[in-house]
Design a protein around this motif. Sequence first.
Motif, PDB file in Angstrom:
ATOM      1  N   ALA A  33      65.452  47.474  48.437  1.00  0.00           N
ATOM      2  CA  ALA A  33      64.904  47.690  47.095  1.00  0.00           C
ATOM      3  C   ALA A  33      64.806  46.377  46.327  1.00  0.00           C
ATOM      4  N   LEU A  34      65.806  45.518  46.484  1.00  0.00           N
ATOM      5  CA  LEU A  34      65.790  44.212  45.812  1.00  0.00           C
ATOM      6  C   LEU A  34      64.635  43.360  46.317  1.00  0.00           C
ATOM      7  N   PHE A  35      64.436  43.332  47.622  1.00  0.00           N
ATOM      8  CA  PHE A  35      63.350  42.541  48.199  1.00  0.00           C
ATOM      9  C   PHE A  35      61.989  43.050  47.735  1.00  0.00           C
ATOM     10  N   ILE A  83      62.725  52.108  44.624  1.00  0.00           N
ATOM     11  CA  ILE A  83      63.726  53.165  44.839  1.00  0.00           C
ATOM     12  C   ILE A  83      63.254  54.154  45.900  1.00  0.00           C
ATOM     13  N   LEU A  84      62.027  54.616  45.760  1.00  0.00           N
ATOM     14  CA  LEU A  84      61.510  55.627  46.682  1.00  0.00           C
ATOM     15  C   LEU A  84      61.370  55.073  48.096  1.00  0.00           C
ATOM     16  N   CYS A  85      60.849  53.864  48.220  1.00  0.00           N
ATOM     17  CA  CYS A  85      60.681  53.273  49.552  1.00  0.00           C
ATOM     18  C   CYS A  85      62.025  53.068  50.237  1.00  0.00           C
ATOM     19  N   SER A  86      62.969  52.495  49.516  1.00  0.00           N
ATOM     20  CA  SER A  86      64.286  52.228  50.092  1.00  0.00           C
ATOM     21  C   SER A  86      64.998  53.526  50.464  1.00  0.00           C
ATOM     22  N   ALA A 245      69.910  52.157  46.069  1.00  0.00           N
ATOM     23  CA  ALA A 245      68.492  51.815  45.897  1.00  0.00           C
ATOM     24  C   ALA A 245      68.179  51.551  44.427  1.00  0.00           C
ATOM     25  N   ILE A 246      68.773  52.347  43.537  1.00  0.00           N
ATOM     26  CA  ILE A 246      68.599  52.121  42.091  1.00  0.00           C
ATOM     27  C   ILE A 246      69.171  50.769  41.703  1.00  0.00           C
TER      28      ILE A 246
END
Length: 360
Positions: A33-35, A83-86, A245-246
């Motif tokens: 998520a950070l990336f 968020i959703l992708c991770s 993820a958040i």
Amino acid sequence: MLVWLAEYLTQYYSAFNVFSYLTLRSILSILTALFISLFFGPKLIRKLQRMQIGQTVRDDGPESHFAKSGTPTMGGILILGAILCSTLLWADLTNKYVWVTVFVVAAFGLIGYVDDYRKVIRKDPKGLIAKWKYFWQSLVAIVVAFFLYSTSTLAAETALVVPFFKNVLPQLGLMYLLLTYFVIVGTSNAVNLTDGLDGLAIVPTILVAAAFAVIAYVTGNVNFSAYLHIPYIPMTDELVIVCTAIVGAGLGFLWFNTYPAQVFMGDVGSLALGAVLGIIAVLVRQEFVLFIMGGVFVMETVSVILQVGSYKLRGQRIFRMAPIHHHYELKGWPEPRVIVRFWIISIMLVLIGLATLKIR
């Protein structure tokens, strides 16, 4: 998604079994998520600038905010996408709680998107009319509440956990529906009200999500839950992936949202982030702890309620301006001072919330 792939490949290469460990997947969830946020952030900001999707500033607000006019907004799209992708990559997609949180993020994000679209693209200062905004928020919250109530199989899933009392676990019955509704909708709008200064809303969100990652882990672990005298709810440990993820998405967004902000999250971000914190609190049965850890959100909301109520009843205002962060700005506090002090308060409250798990 990748969990399924890893499970399949494990029969050929046992090393892939490492992806079954929740701790590893939670770390990968944060990093993914950070990336995504750091990589796509600049691209989104340039896109919003080209489309002239900029923030509008209230004429009656602090003068220091006039310089923010035109700053790209709707950056919450970046947060929600990360968020959703991770989550979809690293979570166990057979877990119903994961899909509930995904649904809440997407649904409240869509409501916020429509509101932002009307405000900044169609130049309608009212955005999505308040009654319709609350209608759609309420509809989503009620649907989620009924789904969880109808699919609950354990008494712990609908019990009210009271902090500091290990043996106080009253069954809510149909009151569960009402509580779930108010927690989701209330938290969604509370985060939305808090999102008024650079980084003010995202850091408390990160802190609360990180704390809920710990709570979700112990709630879904039979040994830790027994040790802490909190209800054991199977499968809630997978919510750790959503929480991390958040955290990752929030940290990535903070890179661009820190003072002076290059982008604002808009309602598309704040409504969804508040709602997902609310639903996670409901799933791990820690609504009271959310109230404590999210004290900054509560404080902002209460300040608005008191301001409006006082003006309607007495014709006088309690604060110079509400939400309360504007009150301190008008008192002469520089914006960074307000932001950092609210962050410090949030850290303290999150620690107190975590302490309630043990003090029973």
